[in-house]
Design a protein around this motif. Structure first.
Motif, mmCIF file in Angstrom:
data_model
loop_
_atom_site.group_PDB
_atom_site.id
_atom_site.type_symbol
_atom_site.label_atom_id
_atom_site.label_comp_id
_atom_site.label_asym_id
_atom_site.label_seq_id
_atom_site.Cartn_x
_atom_site.Cartn_y
_atom_site.Cartn_z
ATOM 1 N N SER A 9 0.805 -1.221 0.000
ATOM 2 C CA SER A 9 0.000 0.000 0.000
ATOM 3 C C SER A 9 0.837 1.270 0.000
ATOM 4 C CB SER A 9 -0.997 -0.011 1.157
ATOM 5 O OG SER A 9 -0.322 -0.290 2.342
ATOM 6 N N SER A 10 1.926 1.297 0.745
ATOM 7 C CA SER A 10 2.727 2.514 0.799
ATOM 8 C C SER A 10 3.355 2.802 -0.567
ATOM 9 C CB SER A 10 3.798 2.360 1.878
ATOM 10 O OG SER A 10 4.661 3.442 1.842
ATOM 11 N N CYS A 11 3.898 1.800 -1.188
ATOM 12 C CA CYS A 11 4.515 1.993 -2.510
ATOM 13 C C CYS A 11 3.453 2.263 -3.572
ATOM 14 C CB CYS A 11 5.364 0.787 -2.886
ATOM 15 S SG CYS A 11 6.841 0.660 -1.860
ATOM 16 N N HIS A 12 2.290 1.674 -3.399
ATOM 17 C CA HIS A 12 1.200 1.933 -4.345
ATOM 18 C C HIS A 12 0.852 3.415 -4.329
ATOM 19 C CE1 HIS A 12 -2.439 1.265 -6.657
ATOM 20 N NE2 HIS A 12 -3.062 2.026 -5.781
ATOM 21 N N VAL A 13 0.750 3.971 -3.128
ATOM 22 C CA VAL A 13 0.420 5.395 -2.990
ATOM 23 C C VAL A 13 1.506 6.257 -3.635
ATOM 24 C CG1 VAL A 13 0.169 7.258 -1.268
ATOM 25 C CG2 VAL A 13 -1.014 5.077 -0.949
ATOM 26 N N LYS A 14 2.733 5.789 -3.572
ATOM 27 C CA LYS A 14 3.839 6.573 -4.133
ATOM 28 C C LYS A 14 4.043 6.344 -5.629
ATOM 29 C CE LYS A 14 6.236 6.950 0.209
ATOM 30 N NZ LYS A 14 7.064 6.167 1.118
ATOM 31 N N GLY A 15 3.209 5.502 -6.226
ATOM 32 C CA GLY A 15 3.243 5.387 -7.686
ATOM 33 C C GLY A 15 3.818 4.104 -8.248
ATOM 34 N N SER A 16 3.701 2.998 -7.505
ATOM 35 C CA SER A 16 4.303 1.767 -8.030
ATOM 36 C C SER A 16 3.676 1.348 -9.368
ATOM 37 C CB SER A 16 4.236 0.621 -7.027
ATOM 38 O OG SER A 16 2.938 0.388 -6.608
ATOM 39 N N ARG A 17 2.396 1.694 -9.552
ATOM 40 C CA ARG A 17 1.761 1.315 -10.815
ATOM 41 C C ARG A 17 2.426 2.020 -12.003
ATOM 42 N NH1 ARG A 17 -3.633 1.124 -13.447
ATOM 43 N NH2 ARG A 17 -3.344 3.358 -13.520
ATOM 44 N N GLY A 50 10.078 4.972 -0.529
ATOM 45 C CA GLY A 50 9.411 5.195 -1.817
ATOM 46 C C GLY A 50 9.110 3.906 -2.513
ATOM 47 N N VAL A 51 8.945 3.927 -3.777
ATOM 48 C CA VAL A 51 8.605 2.695 -4.483
ATOM 49 C C VAL A 51 9.837 1.790 -4.460
ATOM 50 C CG1 VAL A 51 7.821 1.670 -6.625
ATOM 51 C CG2 VAL A 51 6.976 3.930 -5.973
ATOM 52 N N CYS A 52 9.692 0.666 -3.769
ATOM 53 C CA CYS A 52 10.827 -0.245 -3.632
ATOM 54 C C CYS A 52 10.738 -1.336 -4.685
ATOM 55 C CB CYS A 52 10.800 -0.892 -2.255
ATOM 56 S SG CYS A 52 11.119 0.316 -0.979
ATOM 57 N N LEU A 53 11.895 -1.814 -5.059
ATOM 58 C CA LEU A 53 11.910 -2.954 -5.967
ATOM 59 C C LEU A 53 13.111 -3.816 -5.633
ATOM 60 C CD1 LEU A 53 14.238 -2.532 -8.423
ATOM 61 C CD2 LEU A 53 12.645 -0.735 -9.027
ATOM 62 N N GLU A 54 13.016 -5.062 -6.033
ATOM 63 C CA GLU A 54 14.107 -5.989 -5.782
ATOM 64 C C GLU A 54 14.654 -6.462 -7.124
ATOM 65 O OE1 GLU A 54 13.016 -9.227 -3.267
ATOM 66 O OE2 GLU A 54 15.058 -9.973 -3.180
ATOM 67 N N MET A 55 15.954 -6.413 -7.241
ATOM 68 C CA MET A 55 16.602 -6.880 -8.464
ATOM 69 C C MET A 55 17.894 -7.562 -8.037
ATOM 70 S SD MET A 55 17.716 -4.593 -11.742
ATOM 71 C CE MET A 55 19.050 -3.671 -10.999
ATOM 72 N N ASP A 56 18.117 -8.789 -8.492
ATOM 73 C CA ASP A 56 19.307 -9.537 -8.115
ATOM 74 C C ASP A 56 19.521 -9.579 -6.605
ATOM 75 O OD1 ASP A 56 19.865 -10.120 -10.698
ATOM 76 O OD2 ASP A 56 21.446 -8.620 -10.948
ATOM 77 N N GLY A 57 18.455 -9.718 -5.848
ATOM 78 C CA GLY A 57 18.568 -9.833 -4.400
ATOM 79 C C GLY A 57 18.852 -8.534 -3.673
ATOM 80 N N GLN A 58 18.858 -7.437 -4.410
ATOM 81 C CA GLN A 58 19.123 -6.145 -3.765
ATOM 82 C C GLN A 58 17.874 -5.275 -3.841
ATOM 83 O OE1 GLN A 58 22.927 -4.732 -5.473
ATOM 84 N NE2 GLN A 58 22.720 -3.111 -3.931
ATOM 85 N N ILE A 59 17.678 -4.463 -2.825
ATOM 86 C CA ILE A 59 16.514 -3.580 -2.803
ATOM 87 C C ILE A 59 16.925 -2.190 -3.291
ATOM 88 C CG2 ILE A 59 14.715 -2.555 -1.341
ATOM 89 C CD1 ILE A 59 14.441 -5.497 -1.197
ATOM 90 N N TYR A 60 16.136 -1.655 -4.187
ATOM 91 C CA TYR A 60 16.373 -0.299 -4.690
ATOM 92 C C TYR A 60 15.109 0.500 -4.463
ATOM 93 C CZ TYR A 60 20.171 -2.480 -7.337
ATOM 94 O OH TYR A 60 21.285 -3.176 -7.707
ATOM 95 N N SER A 61 15.251 1.807 -4.484
ATOM 96 C CA SER A 61 14.031 2.596 -4.411
ATOM 97 C C SER A 61 14.009 3.603 -5.552
ATOM 98 C CB SER A 61 13.904 3.259 -3.045
ATOM 99 O OG SER A 61 14.558 4.475 -3.033
ATOM 100 N N VAL A 62 12.841 3.722 -6.161
ATOM 101 C CA VAL A 62 12.656 4.624 -7.293
ATOM 102 C C VAL A 62 11.371 5.422 -7.087
ATOM 103 C CG1 VAL A 62 13.847 3.101 -8.932
ATOM 104 C CG2 VAL A 62 11.389 2.887 -8.648
ATOM 105 N N THR A 63 11.117 6.339 -7.985
ATOM 106 C CA THR A 63 9.835 7.049 -8.014
ATOM 107 C C THR A 63 9.361 6.990 -9.468
ATOM 108 O OG1 THR A 63 10.726 9.192 -8.665
ATOM 109 C CG2 THR A 63 10.733 8.716 -6.298
ATOM 110 N N PRO A 64 8.103 7.360 -9.721
ATOM 111 C CA PRO A 64 7.673 7.373 -11.127
ATOM 112 C C PRO A 64 8.589 8.265 -11.965
ATOM 113 C CG PRO A 64 5.766 7.498 -9.704
ATOM 114 C CD PRO A 64 6.974 7.615 -8.803
ATOM 115 N N ALA A 65 9.119 9.333 -11.370
ATOM 116 C CA ALA A 65 9.970 10.258 -12.123
ATOM 117 C C ALA A 65 11.370 9.697 -12.392
ATOM 118 C CB ALA A 65 10.076 11.582 -11.372
#
Ligand code: FES
Length: 79
Positions: A9-17, A50-65
């Motif tokens: 929900s938190s990442c959804h609000v921040k624009g994960s879609r 912010g919008v978190c994502l996992e890639m190769d076992g590491q967590i990154y955070s991005v925004t729609p921008a």
């Protein structure tokens, strides 16, 4: 390579879609469907970042921008 974007929900609000849409578009534009598997997950435990994502076992955070820039600088580099 697997990229899992948090749709909690938190990442959804921040624009994960929008982030997912941006990644989908870039994967299609660059014809990387065979190389990148895009998925969703629930909370990754870093809601504050912010919008978190996992890639190769590491967590990154991005925004729609910053999603496109992230894709170009981090994802393409690893393919
Ligand atoms: S909702 Fe995305 S890290 Fe918690």
């Amino acid at each position: 390579m697997k990229i899992t974007v948090c749709i909690g929900s938190s990442c959804h609000v921040k624009g994960s879609r929008e982030v997912v849409e941006t990644f989908k578009r870039l994967i299609e534009e660059k014809a990387l469907q065979d190389k990148i598997e895009l998925g969703g997950t629930f909370c990754l435990g870093s809601c504050r970042d912010g919008v978190c994502l996992e890639m190769d076992g590491q967590i990154y955070s991005v925004t729609p921008a910053t999603a496109e820039e992230f894709f170009i600088s981090e994802v393409l580099k690893k393919i």
